[in-house]
Design an enzyme around this catalytic site. Structure first.
Site, PDB file in Angstrom:
ATOM      1  N   ASP A 271       0.864  -1.177   0.000  1.00  0.00           N
ATOM      2  CA  ASP A 271       0.000   0.000   0.000  1.00  0.00           C
ATOM      3  C   ASP A 271       0.911   1.242   0.000  1.00  0.00           C
ATOM      4  O   ASP A 271       2.123   1.160   0.180  1.00  0.00           O
ATOM      5  CB  ASP A 271      -0.963  -0.008   1.200  1.00  0.00           C
ATOM      6  CG  ASP A 271      -2.196   0.860   0.913  1.00  0.00           C
ATOM      7  OD1 ASP A 271      -2.149   1.702  -0.004  1.00  0.00           O
ATOM      8  OD2 ASP A 271      -3.216   0.704   1.622  1.00  0.00           O
TER       9      ASP A 271
HETATM   10  C1  NOJ Z   1      -4.117   3.858  -0.042  1.00  0.00           C
HETATM   11  C2  NOJ Z   1      -5.278   2.936   0.140  1.00  0.00           C
HETATM   12  O1  NOJ Z   1      -5.193   2.302   1.390  1.00  0.00           O
HETATM   13  C3  NOJ Z   1      -5.394   1.868  -0.935  1.00  0.00           C
HETATM   14  O2  NOJ Z   1      -6.627   1.225  -0.783  1.00  0.00           O
HETATM   15  C4  NOJ Z   1      -5.266   2.460  -2.303  1.00  0.00           C
HETATM   16  O3  NOJ Z   1      -5.394   1.461  -3.282  1.00  0.00           O
HETATM   17  C5  NOJ Z   1      -3.929   3.175  -2.397  1.00  0.00           C
HETATM   18  N1  NOJ Z   1      -3.883   4.242  -1.401  1.00  0.00           N
HETATM   19  C6  NOJ Z   1      -3.691   3.757  -3.785  1.00  0.00           C
HETATM   20  O4  NOJ Z   1      -4.488   4.845  -4.003  1.00  0.00           O
END
Ligand code: NOJ
Length: 733
Positions: A271
């Site tokens: 993430d």
């Molecule tokens: C953070 C989020 O937790 C995740 O769900 C997302 O896919 C990513 N950012 C990318 O935007």
């Protein structure tokens, strides 16, 4: 367990040969480039500060972008395939969460349809639109089990149940990836957030999670495993620490479970800055240590930490990271690029005409209608044509909110609001008053709202949350009633004495204990997407009969949390329901609160219809089965029940199968969903609904941490919610 890989992409010898040939030509820097992902435009987390992307792509320092779409994606791709030394194409990823341009209901709403075919179709439509705009990878589905509605991201998942969550995970993966990754309309799916993210303590986003291994395996892992078996090409490692170990540097969940036990062949992306965040967690000393721990644990691609590219080379030179680990990660990433056909066909054919077609809108409307959950109805719904309507509330005409908290390329102008449809259909017979704001509103608008209510026969009150600020990521709440002064608006309007139909727009279960008493009918509409207005009006007037069922329990108060249907019994279960007068009586020393029931206000699986359904007794084919045969997949428990539409309208019922086991080596939940079916019934019609329970449904992680079917007693319910039905019991010997 052999994985069922969609499209056979993971074990094609021709691809493997190309992967090895390419790997041999790569420098270490080029390898690390393939493992690095950067955000093009939007910054939805800490920023790396890097903007020299063109040079970086030309130098082979970037393997993938997120938040880059359309012609901009093709421009970067041209640099990658024409100017970088090895001409390795980029993959473009985006959070395509519930539709691309055609915004569908939010995922929690989609799960409330209990319609996997429809969810698959929604995902396919999202894939067709996104791929026509240069996106070939979505960071979806979010398959985190969420038992705590304080957590804002409960809106992004399928609720509290692992069985339903697994079915939804498979549906999304099938829809996004389609028949084959090499199809130009295929989007790579990404199962996220691996793992345990939804169990954030106190419901506070990014918070620590503590999940014992059995619970992890029984409840939190199954939707991921289902998605992996369906062939999901990617998995995202989460932000949270799980039992003290950051999920993005966790050798047990990433190495042991995902790779060894499930044989996952795709790649893992962290993430956003989750690798760098292991320093804040306190396990990694610095960035280099963080990069080392994450790659060794099995995170293949670094989203936005800018650490694999900048720090890993030194770690390798210092002998702290074997280059073979980097090679394996590179193989996983380029294998997927080959399987996608990107080396042959790297550019997207941008096709705006594929967006928001009438067919796509039609599916969005169907999804919205099937996602609505009727929580209460004293008979006012469906509304009679000809009644004068007062349409009140801050969500009656809020196009932006209908798009939910995270629409990819949805536009407010695409949304048909409730107000616009009612105005068209009812003309002078509808009066609109906003009443107040979603939050921070003064009561200055109350007078107009009360006036509108007075001159109407019925009030439609559209209340709820503000999708972008109150739901989704970084939007945990400690109070779950209607925000701002909306409850006061409800009281003031209800006091006029006209029947109130409460339409709720929310990304989570709310505390509706007081609100429900004031309303004649309550319809949970979630955030329904572009076709909000038509879907709502068709439902309000009975052209569509509500059939959604809750996938997350609605608590009576925040103090009850977490409240979920598939809990254990305790040694002192409260007999029957809570009775305030029984304090001091026999139920005193039972597991309960002194001031409130244990049960939620609306349980998992609950949802009313404009018709009624009655259930016949559960029929068993046999009264006893052999545990060994069930465990080996040689037998199945067959059960059925007759379901009748006992009302006056055609309707669809989500028939649910629950089990509970006793006499087992570890305590099992009081009920567990193990099957469901959407059944359409004409008035008076009866259908027999059959289910089979095999190893997949009956095995659990026992006292020796083995996934087996154990002997014991098995109760089975076939019912319309997790609180209804009369069980039948059989023996597993
Ligand atoms: C953070 C989020 O937790 C995740 O769900 C997302 O896919 C990513 N950012 C990318 O935007």
């Amino acid at each position: 367990m052999p994985a069922v890989w969609a499209g056979g992409w993971s074990d094609d010898p021709a691809i493997e040969a190309r992967v090895e040939r390419l790997l041999k030509q790569m420098t270490l820097e080029e390898k690390l480039g393939q493992l690095s992902q950067y955000s093009g435009n939007m910054q939805t987390g800490p920023d790396t500060g890097r903007r020299d992307y063109k040079e970086m792509v030309a130098a082979g320092e970037i393997g993938s972008f997120l938040n880059v779409t359309g012609e901009q994606a093709n421009r970067y791709q041209k640099i990658a395939v024409e100017r970088s030394r090895l001409q390795i194409p980029l993959i473009f990823g985006l959070d395509v969460i519930h539709g691309y341009r055609t915004t569908f209901p939010i995922p929690l709403a989609l799960s409330s349809t209990w319609d996997t075919e429809l969810v698959e179709r929604a995902a396919r439509i999202a894939a067709m639109e996104a791929s026509a705009d240069g996106v070939r990878w979505t960071f979806s589905p979010m398959v985190d089990i969420a038992r705590d509605p304080r957590w804002g991201r409960i809106s992004e998942g399928a609720g509290e149940d692992p069985y339903l969550g697994s079915a939804m995970a498979r549906a999304y993966v099938r829809g996004y990836q389609g028949e084959s990754l090499s199809d130009p309309t295929s989007l790579l799916a990404c199962l996220k957030h691996y793992v345990g993210y939804g169990a954030a303590e106190g419901g506070r986003d990014y918070n620590t999670t503590e999940i014992p291994e059995r619970l992890l395996r029984d409840v939190y892992l199954p939707p991921f495993q289902a998605g992996v078996e369906q062939g999901a090409a990617t998995v995202m490692s989460a932000f949270n620490a799980l039992n003290g170990v950051p999920a993005s540097a966790n050798p047990f969940t990433l190495g042991q479970i995902l790779r060894k036990e499930w044989q996952f062949r795709g790649f893992v992306v962290s993430d956003w800055t989750a690798i760098a965040e292991t320093v804040a967690h306190g396990t990694a000393i610095d960035g280099a240590d963080a990069a080392r721990r994450s790659i060794v644990a099995g995170v293949d691609m670094d989203m936005q930490s800018d650490l694999y590219r900048t720090a890993l080379a030194d770690e390798i030179t210092a002998g702290k990271v074997p280059v073979s680990i980097v090679d394996e990660a590179v193989r996983r990433v380029v294998r997927v690029k080959f399987a996608m056909g990107l080396f042959e066909d790297p550019y997207a054919r941008i096709a705006p005409e594929k967006m928001l077609t009438p067919d796509h809108r039609q599916s969005a409307r169907e999804a919205a209608e099937k996602s609505f959950v009727l929580l209460k109805n004293d008979g006012i719904l469906p509304l009679k044509r000809g009644a004068r309507v007062a349409l009140i509330g801050p969500l009656a005409d809020s196009a932006g909110n209908m798009l939910g908290g995270w629409s990819a390329k949805g536009e407010e102008a695409d949304v048909v609001t409730l107000r616009s449809v009612l105005a068209k259909e009812l003309g002078a017979d509808v009066t609109y008053a906003k009443g107040t704001e979603i939050s921070g509103g003064a009561d200055g608008g109350f007078a107009e709202a009360i006036e509108a209510a007075r001159s109407a026969d019925v009030v439609i009150l559209a209340l709820g949350e503000d999708a972008p600020t109150m739901t989704g990521e970084a939007a945990s709440r400690t109070e779950l009633d209607l925000p701002g002064n909306q409850e006061q608006l409800l009281e003031a309007v209800a006091a006029v004495g006209k029947p109130v139909v409460l339409l709720l727009f929310s990304g989570r279960p709310l505390v509706l204990t007081r609100a429900v008493e004031r309303a004649a009918a309550v319809l949970e509409a979630w955030f329904p997407g572009v076709e909000a207005g038509p879907a709502l009006v068709r439902t309000l007037y009975g052209d569509s009969n509500p059939s959604g069922k809750l996938t997350a329990s609605f608590p009576r108060s925040v103090g009850q949390l977490p409240v979920y249907y598939n809990h254990l019994s305790t040694g002192r279960p409260l007999p029957g329901e809570f009775d305030p007068n029984s304090i001091g009586s026999a139920s005193k020393y039972t597991s309960r609160y002194i001031d409130q029931a244990n049960s939620p206000l609306f349980p998992f699986g609950f949802g009313l219809s404009y018709t009624t359904f009655s259930y016949g007794p559960v029929k068993l084919e046999a009264l006893s089965y052999s545990a060994a045969e069930l465990d080996m997949g040689k037998a199945e428990v067959k059960i059925s029940a007759e379901v009748t539409n006992s009302g006056l309208r055609p309707g669809q019922e989500v028939v649910q199968l629950y089990i509970s086991q006793r006499g087992t080596s570890v305590a099992r939940p009081v009920r567990e969903l193990k099957g469901f079916r959407r059944v359409a019934l004409q008035p008076g019609e009866t259908k027999a609904v059959e289910f089979a329970l095999g190893r997949d449904e009956l095995a659990f992680w026992n006292i020796d941490m083995q996934d087996v079917v154990e002997p014991g007693k098995l109760k089975v319910w076939i019912a319309g919610s997790s609180k209804d039905g009369i069980p039948a019991e059989l023996t597993i010997e």
